[in-house]
Design a protein around this motif. Structure first.
Motif, PDB file in Angstrom:
ATOM      1  N   LEU A  63       2.074   6.560  -4.401  1.00 33.09           N
ATOM      2  CA  LEU A  63       2.339   7.415  -3.245  1.00 33.09           C
ATOM      3  C   LEU A  63       1.830   6.717  -1.992  1.00 33.09           C
ATOM      4  N   ALA A  64       2.759   6.317  -1.135  1.00 32.25           N
ATOM      5  CA  ALA A  64       2.391   5.695   0.133  1.00 32.25           C
ATOM      6  C   ALA A  64       2.158   6.801   1.157  1.00 32.25           C
ATOM      7  N   GLU A 116       2.674  11.385   6.818  1.00 31.42           N
ATOM      8  CA  GLU A 116       3.945  11.236   6.125  1.00 31.42           C
ATOM      9  C   GLU A 116       3.670  10.540   4.798  1.00 31.42           C
ATOM     10  N   ALA A 117       4.407  10.935   3.771  1.00 28.95           N
ATOM     11  CA  ALA A 117       4.203  10.342   2.452  1.00 28.95           C
ATOM     12  C   ALA A 117       5.551  10.053   1.808  1.00 28.95           C
ATOM     13  N   ARG A 140       7.680   0.258   1.777  1.00 18.08           N
ATOM     14  CA  ARG A 140       8.902   0.089   0.984  1.00 18.08           C
ATOM     15  C   ARG A 140       9.111  -1.366   0.585  1.00 18.08           C
ATOM     16  N   GLN A 141       8.601  -2.259   1.407  1.00 15.26           N
ATOM     17  CA  GLN A 141       8.758  -3.689   1.140  1.00 15.26           C
ATOM     18  C   GLN A 141       7.632  -4.257   0.272  1.00 15.26           C
ATOM     19  N   ALA A 182       6.670   4.623  11.375  1.00 14.10           N
ATOM     20  CA  ALA A 182       7.880   4.041  10.792  1.00 14.10           C
ATOM     21  C   ALA A 182       7.626   2.615  10.325  1.00 14.10           C
ATOM     22  N   GLU A 183       6.865   1.863  11.088  1.00 16.82           N
ATOM     23  CA  GLU A 183       6.527   0.496  10.684  1.00 16.82           C
ATOM     24  C   GLU A 183       5.716   0.508   9.389  1.00 16.82           C
TER      25      GLU A 183
END
Length: 269
Positions: free
Chosen positions: A144-145, A136-137, A34-35, A27-28
């Protein structure tokens, strides 16, 4: 002991964000993406309070275990990115072999420990779950992270899990989470390079199969409400498990809970 990247990872440009405690390293990593974080960057802790595994199962890491996630920004299709999980399995298996041998030599032992990769995302020791991997992507502005979470039971293992679990401490391997992470960051750099944005998955697939648990054995996979039984034949070019049924059909499996051995059917129900 503070967390630190291995020398190869540092030279390759990886960065590190370490937490004393966090809810979830995955999650981190996604929040940082996103930032605007572009990676490659590791997020690590020895105490994770709200981690999750496949199918949103909880993955809690009590203090002393290793919760680690690496963020990579990739220009590949999601299906190709999914095969990065096999490079992750090879990375943690390689790191485990290295640190267990070093720990054994310090203690005057032989260091003969065997780890195996269980499709699609576990590492086993003596048939018990030692590590779990979660990919997770998410599409972000820069691409694409992809976050690869790797959780390892260093000092303690959960109870009541679908697959019995163990820890390095239970196996008699005395190693700190920080030392394991340093080795992992270097081995990730190696196998991430072999994977090469999916172009090297053929080599990753070959190396993974050499370490695969249950290859050639009876297997039952519960996928949704269906149970597929047969023999674990291989994994294909997309990373699917291929099961050879009693009738000789080859059935590719994209996801499911895997159970090996004579109790396969009972375990899958």
């Amino acid at each position: 002991m503070p967390f630190a990247l291995g020398s190869r990872a540092a030279q390759a440009g990886y960065r590190l964000v370490a937490f004393d405690q966090t809810g979830s390293t995955n999650a981190e990593a996604l929040a940082h993406a996103r930032q605007g974080e572009r990676g490659p960057c590791w997020f690590v802790t020895t105490e994770q309070t709200a981690g999750r595994g496949r199918r949103s199962r909880p993955w809690i890491a009590p203090r002393g275990n290793l919760a680690s996630s690496v963020l990579e920004l990739l220009d590949v299709a999601p299906a190709v990115a999914a095969t990065l999980g096999f490079a992750a399995g090879l990375s943690i298996e390689s790191a485990l072999r290295q640190v267990s041998l070093e720990a054994a030599l310090r203690a005057g032992g032989s260091g003969q420990f065997t780890f195996a990769l269980k499709w699609p995302n576990d590492v086993l020791a003596n048939g018990q779950k030692l590590c779990g991997i979660l990919l997770e992507a998410e599409q972000v502005q820069a691409g694409l992270a992809v976050v690869v979470g790797i959780g390892t039971n260093v000092i303690a293992a959960p109870t009541g899990t679908p697959t019995p679990a163990t820890s390095l401490k239970t196996l008699g391997i005395d190693i700190a989470a920080e030392d394991l992470f340093s080795a992992l960051s270097d081995s990730w750099t190696e196998f991430r390079g072999i994977w090469n944005n999916g172009l090297g998955f053929g080599d990753i697939r070959r190396l993974w199969l050499e370490r695969a648990a249950g290859l050639g054995e009876a297997v039952a996979i519960r996928s949704g409400h269906a149970i597929i039984e047969g023999t674990f034949d291989t994994i294909d070019e997309q990373g699917c498990m291929v099961v050879r049924t009693r009738e000789g059909r080859l059935v590719p499996i994209t996801a499911g809970d895997v159970h090996f051995g004579s109790a396969a059917s009972a375990g899958a129900v």
